[in-house]
Design an enzyme around this catalytic site. Structure first.
Site, PDB file in Angstrom:
ATOM      1  N   HIS A  37       0.811  -0.887   0.060  1.00 43.30           N
ATOM      2  CA  HIS A  37      -0.382  -0.120  -0.529  1.00 43.30           C
ATOM      3  C   HIS A  37       0.359   1.254   0.083  1.00 43.30           C
ATOM      4  O   HIS A  37       0.769   2.365   0.028  1.00 43.30           O
ATOM      5  CB  HIS A  37      -0.543   0.167   1.341  1.00 43.30           C
ATOM      6  N   HIS A  60      -4.327   8.976   3.868  1.00 49.84           N
ATOM      7  CA  HIS A  60      -5.740   9.785   5.140  1.00 49.84           C
ATOM      8  C   HIS A  60      -6.420  10.625   4.831  1.00 49.84           C
ATOM      9  O   HIS A  60      -7.656  10.508   4.667  1.00 49.84           O
ATOM     10  CB  HIS A  60      -5.162   9.674   6.778  1.00 49.84           C
ATOM     11  N   GLY A  96      -9.078   9.575   2.034  1.00 52.85           N
ATOM     12  CA  GLY A  96     -10.349   7.982   2.690  1.00 52.85           C
ATOM     13  C   GLY A  96     -11.108   9.694   3.890  1.00 52.85           C
ATOM     14  O   GLY A  96     -12.247   8.993   3.273  1.00 52.85           O
ATOM     15  N   THR A 134      -8.639   1.636   8.250  1.00 53.63           N
ATOM     16  CA  THR A 134      -9.065   1.951   9.217  1.00 53.63           C
ATOM     17  C   THR A 134      -9.559   2.947   9.984  1.00 53.63           C
ATOM     18  O   THR A 134     -10.635   3.138  10.665  1.00 53.63           O
ATOM     19  CB  THR A 134      -7.675   2.576  10.017  1.00 53.63           C
ATOM     20  N   GLY A 175     -10.536  -1.005  16.847  1.00 49.24           N
ATOM     21  CA  GLY A 175      -9.372  -0.210  17.402  1.00 49.24           C
ATOM     22  C   GLY A 175      -7.518  -0.751  17.414  1.00 49.24           C
ATOM     23  O   GLY A 175      -7.186  -0.718  17.333  1.00 49.24           O
ATOM     24  N   GLY A 202      -4.734  11.086  12.264  1.00 50.12           N
ATOM     25  CA  GLY A 202      -6.064  10.894  12.234  1.00 50.12           C
ATOM     26  C   GLY A 202      -6.755  11.157  13.099  1.00 50.12           C
ATOM     27  O   GLY A 202      -7.529  11.902  13.645  1.00 50.12           O
TER      28      GLY A 202
END
Length: 587
Positions: A217, A399, A402, A442, A484, A556
């Site tokens: 990835h 991130h 996403g 995630t 998580g 995040g």
């Protein structure tokens, strides 16, 4: 770089349509992925594999007789959502249970685990197998933390061949786990990959250098070395794999192994053959017998320049399954007896959305929740590039993309259901499903968990106040830590969410109004996000590069703080709808 596309956001869905148009004799599209278009034995075990798109032939190219029964296809480099996995598994299920197979990445673990729980709740036997073959991503004392790369093929093929031969559910699961335990891989990269529409690759490798331990990835490798010759690369990979033996392998001499030399996207087959020439010689000199080796592109990473080497240490059963015939769009071996093609009715997925009754106050609150989601959308779009840059320092850089996919889908869904006069709880729950479904990865799963917990707490009849919102955020925090597995100090969004939740709860106990309480907690969140810069990641893709992330906050944590602070002005007005007569309405 990727040159041929229409809208980057439509690339993943359009590639599925084209793939099915080419291979309709073997696969059929269903919501979330593809399934075999041919009949499987009633009562047999279904092997459903999946992950993000961008790795062809994995995962859709491995669906067909002798291999997977279905593949779930997430967005580019992003895990499919739990809803997608559930949809595909329901269609693939033939009465004998479902084995869900995927690479061991946090987003996949979350989404496939949630789908498994949902299938089990409906009485469908289901288990998961997370492939953990990448020796560079964790030591031999932490096998469960290793990533899944090209060893996916070995594990998926063994499980599928076992199912095809009539093994019952528990035996198929056993075979999959046994194959995984005996599979080892190591990858390298010479240049990064570029997603459709992106102006720069996800990562860079300095000219003349090779990244050792590169993930599929775009995760940075664990070391950089000068680019070796073909023989030197073969020697490096073979030596590393022969040092990392499965625990039940004693002497190397005389063992039989399946071998995969895998191209990651732009290394040509001719180059792979030059490398394999030396790999074959080295394995023979070590006393190993190679069984039906594979050289080519089997698990790729768009246009990444790189290769990986996989060894699976065979026993009699695994060798039989490795050599079993297969007929899929991208992988064929031996000869299979063609199965009957199924009709259209076999692929229907029935989805029905019911809008529960809601009070006028909750419907008014739903309008405010929609405004908050729209504010979150504007904030994410404004900061998406920066979030990607932060994430790329020690992660895979997706991130921002996403979050963008997730929040846009959540807003679109929220607008749809708000027009149907839903309550705040229903709006949040359905927006959560859309976020998780489209974002994948995630963060998509975790935002889905968080918004679902908040929506369930608010419900469709109560009047949101500080205490109720604080309780919803507390449940969201608990849900994210449960699914998580992150704790405070792990350098994740949890490092912001927990202190933010604690601050809200303290304000609720002091009977502060929601807007004031949120404002206080927003400042706490902002400080907590900044403080993650001094933490070393202890879980997730960034963990192998902990030192590299020092000085940079977690992406995040930053995105959560940005959203919390962005919606503060709206919350100063409040989610509550006072002075309205209480009544119940039906959507």
């Amino acid at each position: 770089m990727t040159r041929l596309f229409n809208k980057p956001s439509a690339f993943a869905s359009e590639l599925v349509q084209g793939f099915v148009a080419v291979h309709g004799d073997k696969v059929r599209q269903v919501p979330g992925g593809v399934v075999r278009s041919t009949r499987s034995e009633p009562g047999s075990v279904a092997v459903v594999i999946g992950g993000g798109s961008g790795h062809y032939p994995a995962f859709a190219g491995l669906v067909g007789q002798g291999l997977a029964h279905a593949a779930v296809m997430g967005n580019l480099f992003a895990s499919p959502s739990a809803q997608q996995i559930y949809n595909v598994a329901r269609v693939a299920h033939k009465g004998g249970g479902v084995l869900l197979g995927y690479g061991n990445y946090a987003g996949d673990v979350l989404h496939f685990g949630l789908a498994r729980d949902r299938l089990l709740a409906e009485g469908i036997q289901c288990e998961v197998i997370a492939v953990t073959d990448d020796i560079s991503s964790a030591g031999s004392d932490e096998l469960h933390k290793r990533r899944g790369i090209a060893g996916d093929l070995v594990v998926f093929k063994a499980a599928s061949a076992a199912a095809e031969s009539g093994y019952e559910f528990s035996e198929v699961v056993r075979v999959a786990r046994h194959a995984n335990a005996r599979t080892r891989s190591l990858g390298v990269a010479f240049a990064g990959c570029t997603l459709p529409g992106a102006q720069h690759p996800l990562f860079d490798v300095p000219p003349g250098k090779m990244a050792l331990g590169m993930g599929i990835h775009g995760e940075p490798g664990i070391d950089e070395r000068p680019v070796p010759s073909a023989d030197e690369l073969a020697e490096l990979m073979v030596a590393a794999l022969l040092k990392d033996l499965p625990e039940d392998i004693g002497s190397v001499n005389g063992q039989r192994v399946a071998v995969i030399l895998n191209g990651l996207g732009s290394v040509k087959y001719e180059e792979l053959f030059v490398v394999y020439r030396c790999v074959s010689q080295l394995l023979s000199e070590a006393g190993l017998r190679v069984v039906e080796p594979e050289v080519g592109e089997l698990v790729t990473s768009f246009d990444m320049a790189g290769v990986s080497l996989t060894l699976c240490w065979l026993d009699e059963e695994l060798e039989r399954f490795w050599c079993a015939p297969v007929s899929t769009p991208a992988y064929r071996k031996g000869a299979v007896v063609l199965a009957e093609t199924l009709g259209e009715l076999a692929f229907q997925v029935i989805e029905q959305v019911v809008i529960p009754a809601a009070s006028v106050k909750s419907r008014r609150s739903a309008q405010c929740v929609l405004q908050a989601l729209e504010m979150a959308e504007r904030t994410v779009l404004q900061h998406a590039d920066e979030l990607g840059r932060i994430d790329a320092i020690a992660g895979d850089g997706d991130h921002g993309i996403g979050m963008q996919r997730g929040v846009m889908a959540a807003v679109a869904r929220a607008r749809e259901v708000q027009a149907l006069k839903c309550g705040a709880g229903t709006l949040l729950r359905l927006a959560a499903d859309a976020w998780a479904d489209q974002a994948g990865g995630t963060s998509g799963a975790l935002w889905g968990v968080a918004l679902t917990a908040l929506g369930t707490t608010l419900g469709d009849h109560l009047d949101p106040d500080t205490a109720l919102v604080a309780e919803g955020v507390r449940r969201a925090s608990q849900g994210i830590m449960h699914f998580g597995k992150a704790q405070v100090g792990d350098k994740t969004m949890v490092d912001v969410l927990v202190p933010f939740s604690q601050s809200l709860c303290e304000s609720a106990q002091s009977a502060l109004e929601l807007g004031e309480a949120w404002g206080i907690a927003a400042k706490v969140a902002q400080r907590a996000a900044a403080d993650t810069a001094q933490l070393r990641p202890r879980i997730g893709r960034a963990r192998p590069l902990a030192e590299k992330s020092l000085g940079t906050p977690d992406a995040g944590a930053v995105s959560l703080s940005l959203i919390i602070n962005a919606i503060e002005p709206l919350l100063r007005v409040g989610l509550r709808a006072p002075n309205l007569a209480e009544e119940t309405v039906h959507g």
